[in-house]
Design an enzyme around this catalytic site. Sequence first.
Site, PDB file in Angstrom:
ATOM      1  N   ARG A   1       0.826  -1.218   0.000  1.00 13.86           N
ATOM      2  CA  ARG A   1       0.000   0.000   0.000  1.00 13.86           C
ATOM      3  C   ARG A   1       0.860   1.269   0.000  1.00 13.86           C
ATOM      4  O   ARG A   1       0.459   2.294  -0.552  1.00 13.86           O
ATOM      5  CB  ARG A   1      -0.931   0.012   1.209  1.00 13.86           C
ATOM      6  CG  ARG A   1      -2.038  -0.994   1.015  1.00 13.86           C
ATOM      7  CD  ARG A   1      -3.056  -0.918   2.100  1.00 13.86           C
ATOM      8  NE  ARG A   1      -4.225  -1.680   1.709  1.00 13.86           N
ATOM      9  CZ  ARG A   1      -5.053  -2.281   2.556  1.00 13.86           C
ATOM     10  NH1 ARG A   1      -4.842  -2.193   3.852  1.00 13.86           N
ATOM     11  NH2 ARG A   1      -6.089  -2.945   2.113  1.00 13.86           N
TER      12      ARG A   1
ATOM     13  N   LYS B   1     -20.007 -16.274   1.312  1.00 15.04           N
ATOM     14  CA  LYS B   1     -21.402 -15.910   1.592  1.00 15.04           C
ATOM     15  C   LYS B   1     -22.068 -15.179   0.439  1.00 15.04           C
ATOM     16  O   LYS B   1     -21.493 -14.251  -0.114  1.00 15.04           O
ATOM     17  CB  LYS B   1     -21.425 -15.000   2.812  1.00 15.04           C
ATOM     18  CG  LYS B   1     -21.357 -15.733   4.110  1.00 15.04           C
ATOM     19  CD  LYS B   1     -21.971 -14.853   5.175  1.00 15.04           C
ATOM     20  CE  LYS B   1     -22.312 -15.640   6.421  1.00 15.04           C
ATOM     21  NZ  LYS B   1     -22.617 -14.733   7.523  1.00 15.04           N
TER      22      LYS B   1
ATOM     23  N   GLY C   1      -9.500  -7.578  -1.780  1.00 13.06           N
ATOM     24  CA  GLY C   1      -9.721  -8.647  -0.814  1.00 13.06           C
ATOM     25  C   GLY C   1      -9.149  -9.976  -1.270  1.00 13.06           C
ATOM     26  O   GLY C   1      -8.037 -10.041  -1.774  1.00 13.06           O
TER      27      GLY C   1
ATOM     28  N   GLY D   1     -13.644  -3.670   0.395  1.00 14.09           N
ATOM     29  CA  GLY D   1     -15.008  -3.201   0.646  1.00 14.09           C
ATOM     30  C   GLY D   1     -15.425  -2.118  -0.326  1.00 14.09           C
ATOM     31  O   GLY D   1     -16.554  -2.100  -0.816  1.00 14.09           O
TER      32      GLY D   1
HETATM   33  P1  AMP Z   1     -15.715 -14.086   0.739  1.00 12.45           P
HETATM   34  O1  AMP Z   1     -15.148 -13.344   1.900  1.00 12.45           O
HETATM   35  O2  AMP Z   1     -17.202 -14.227   0.799  1.00 12.45           O
HETATM   36  O3  AMP Z   1     -15.230 -13.570  -0.597  1.00 12.45           O
HETATM   37  O4  AMP Z   1     -15.172 -15.560   0.873  1.00 12.45           O
HETATM   38  C1  AMP Z   1     -13.844 -15.905   0.740  1.00 12.45           C
HETATM   39  C2  AMP Z   1     -13.620 -17.226   1.369  1.00 12.45           C
HETATM   40  O5  AMP Z   1     -14.445 -18.190   0.754  1.00 12.45           O
HETATM   41  C3  AMP Z   1     -12.218 -17.748   1.242  1.00 12.45           C
HETATM   42  O6  AMP Z   1     -11.625 -17.788   2.507  1.00 12.45           O
HETATM   43  C4  AMP Z   1     -12.397 -19.161   0.683  1.00 12.45           C
HETATM   44  O7  AMP Z   1     -11.603 -20.130   1.329  1.00 12.45           O
HETATM   45  C5  AMP Z   1     -13.851 -19.438   0.942  1.00 12.45           C
HETATM   46  N1  AMP Z   1     -14.411 -20.416   0.009  1.00 12.45           N
HETATM   47  C6  AMP Z   1     -14.375 -20.406  -1.318  1.00 12.45           C
HETATM   48  N2  AMP Z   1     -14.951 -21.498  -1.829  1.00 12.45           N
HETATM   49  C7  AMP Z   1     -15.376 -22.245  -0.788  1.00 12.45           C
HETATM   50  C8  AMP Z   1     -16.057 -23.494  -0.667  1.00 12.45           C
HETATM   51  N3  AMP Z   1     -16.407 -24.210  -1.733  1.00 12.45           N
HETATM   52  N4  AMP Z   1     -16.320 -23.933   0.571  1.00 12.45           N
HETATM   53  C9  AMP Z   1     -15.967 -23.213   1.651  1.00 12.45           C
HETATM   54  N5  AMP Z   1     -15.336 -22.039   1.598  1.00 12.45           N
HETATM   55  C10 AMP Z   1     -15.046 -21.551   0.393  1.00 12.45           C
END
Ligand code: AMP
Length: 399
Positions: free
Chosen positions: A37, A199, A356, A379
Amino acid sequence: MKKLTLKDIDLKGKRLLMRVDYNVPLDENQKVSDDKRIQASLPTIRYAIEQGARIILMSHLGRPKGNIVPEMSLKPVADRLGELLGKKVHFVTDCIGPEAEKGVQDLGDGDILLLENLRFHKEEEANDSDFSKQLAKLGDLYANDAFGSAHRAHASTVGVTDYFDTCLSGFLMEKELNYLGAAVSNPERPYVAILGGAKITDKIPMIENLIEKVDQLLIGGGMAYTFFKAQGKEIGDSMLDEASLDFAGEILKSKGNKIKLPVDCLIANSFDFKLRQIGQTKVVSIDQIPKGWQGLDVGPETIKSFSSVCQNAKTIVWNGPLGVFEIETTAKGTMAIAQVLADVTGKGATTIIGGGDSASAVKKAGLSSKMSHVSTGGGASLEFLQGKELPGVVVLTDA
Ligand code: AMP
């Protein structure tokens, strides 16, 4: 969308108060352990030095919540910035008040001062007007180069701008707005978005906004299983976002023609993320996930199918990993897509990586420099892609 930048104003001898994003990790010896950064801010700072501005930098680091937390001091950042610039970076132990004002007075043309962590004052996050006024006293001009903080209406990103006629965007901010702005409002087509991660709930507004604009939406990662569940499929112990089931079903019904889901996946019969332990694994078609198993990555057929969509795209936005990319066994899909995006960038497509986890994945693949743009704001880029106006951007002066 175009904002005035540092290039539009005579900076010579002016006190330039600039918000930067120096929210960097420090190691146990209080040294900056990743200076990405700080590096990202150098083009703007170097330009301001050349133009003879008196540069006053302000940032937050961590979440001290209004308390003075010595471990969250920006002093190590001043030292690192000085090393990178090959130039003394002055530092004061408070971002407002007599010491800060004296620090500014002592600056000559082309000198730099870094103020102590803004969040040592709770008024920063409260967007307090008196605190904003005290910050504003330090500058003749205001600039913001901290895209990653632009989605928050804080004193240093919003409140302070009440006291300046002209609020400039730094070059990093300009680049973010150019790339993300073009993706949101005027993308070259075919336009493809790839969404992954865990999520759906967090990403519903982004899905709703992007689905109207893209030609094709590819969905992978943990969130894909909620879509499969909505289709009535057996997903075993795969990640399920119950609260988003109805949304998933409805969007598949109304916009299913634009959505492409995985056709196969890598499953495991046990998995512990914290311990990095994974049981037996196999690749199965999406219709064949047995009870007790969970999907952790997209399979090879999905990689082929997603790749062929990407090969034809002219603009690709990617947000969220396609599997548990932190672990090698389940990182293949994410890494493969990173490579495809690097390849198509080489052939002239515009590729934009949301901040991210997707940015970390691309970095892990060693491909950051091969993408058109890797956003510095997790974000902020998410909110931007949702079509929201970022408070820290709205207040910048239009070109
Ligand atoms: P997010 O913060 O919603 O972008 O989620 C990112 C996280 O999703 C990462 O830490 C990944 O390890 C997790 N992730 C991605 N695919 C899967 C999956 N099939 N099952 C569980 N976790 C997952």
